[in-house]
Write an enzyme that holds these catalytic residues in place. Structure first.
Site, short mmCIF file in Angstrom:
data_model
loop_
_atom_site.label_atom_id
_atom_site.label_comp_id
_atom_site.label_asym_id
_atom_site.label_seq_id
_atom_site.Cartn_x
_atom_site.Cartn_y
_atom_site.Cartn_z
N LEU A 88 0.76 -1.02 0.27
CA LEU A 88 0.04 -0.41 0.16
C LEU A 88 1.14 1.21 0.17
O LEU A 88 0.47 2.34 0.08
CB LEU A 88 -0.77 0.34 0.55
N CYS A 89 2.32 1.17 0.01
CA CYS A 89 2.99 2.90 0.08
C CYS A 89 3.01 2.80 -1.36
O CYS A 89 2.98 2.21 -2.76
CB CYS A 89 4.33 2.09 0.24
N HIS A 90 2.68 4.04 -1.73
CA HIS A 90 3.03 4.44 -3.47
C HIS A 90 4.36 4.84 -3.83
O HIS A 90 5.54 4.94 -3.10
CB HIS A 90 2.43 5.94 -3.14
N MET A 126 8.59 6.32 5.45
CA MET A 126 8.84 4.57 4.99
C MET A 126 9.89 3.69 4.13
O MET A 126 10.39 3.27 4.88
CB MET A 126 7.05 3.42 4.35
N GLU A 127 10.03 5.33 3.78
CA GLU A 127 11.13 5.39 2.51
C GLU A 127 12.63 5.25 3.48
O GLU A 127 13.43 4.57 3.31
CB GLU A 127 11.55 6.47 1.72
N ASP A 141 24.61 -8.85 8.32
CA ASP A 141 24.46 -9.96 7.08
C ASP A 141 26.06 -10.33 6.86
O ASP A 141 27.01 -11.30 7.16
CB ASP A 141 23.72 -10.10 5.84
#
Length: 170
Positions: A88-90, A126-127, A141
């Site tokens: 749902l993120c653009h 969010m980014e 990692d």
């Protein structure tokens, strides 16, 4: 009997959830009527490890190569692909992404900070959070063969500028 969907209208407790439709279904928010403004988000997190592992990273002697450089690139790439990772993120045409990673002997570990900028109808929180998360995961990692007990901690939004909700600072 089916459960009644959660209310999505504002209440006395706070604003409505924007990604939930009137019937309780997930939806992508329509931002087509929102003005394109400059928006900035800054997020940060920590990767905590032993001093010996941090020394290995700083000296450039990790078996997998340049840990901090690789993590920086991974964070930038992740910010650019956030809409593919978070439902749902653009998808956004980001104008700037920076990922800074500072070794910190007091932790010991690395402080990871991402800053993301766009001119558009929706924010880039969010980014920025995705950039920090993936940079931290990349550090893990690349050193996990040396130390499995590494911890990723404190990923959070530090600051947000632009848009209708204005300026936020943690």
């Amino acid at each position: 009997m089916a459960r009644k969907p959660a209310k999505t209208r504002p209440s006395k407790a706070g604003p409505a959830l924007t990604h939930i439709g009137a019937s309780g279904e997930a939806r992508m928010v329509d931002v087509s009527d929102k003005a394109a403004t400059e928006r900035l988000a800054v997020a940060e997190g920590r990767v905590v490890m032993t001093r010996a592992t941090l020394d290995l990273i700083v000296s450039g002697n990790a078996k997998k190569g340049d840990v901090l450089g690789t993590a920086r690139i991974a964070g930038i790439m992740a910010a650019k692909r956030t809409s593919e990772l978070i439902p749902l993120c653009h998808p956004l045409a980001l104008s700037k992404v920076t990922v800074d990673i500072e070794p910190d002997t007091k932790l010991p570990g690395c402080l990871v900070r991402a800053s993301v900028k766009v001119t558009g109808p929706t924010g880039v929180e969010m980014e920025a959070l995705t950039a920090v998360s993936v940079a931290c995961l990349t550090i893990y990692d690349m050193i996990k063969a040396v130390e499995r007990g590494v911890r990723i901690e404190g990923i959070h939004l530090v600051e947000k500028l632009g848009g209708k909700s204005g300026h936020y600072r943690a």
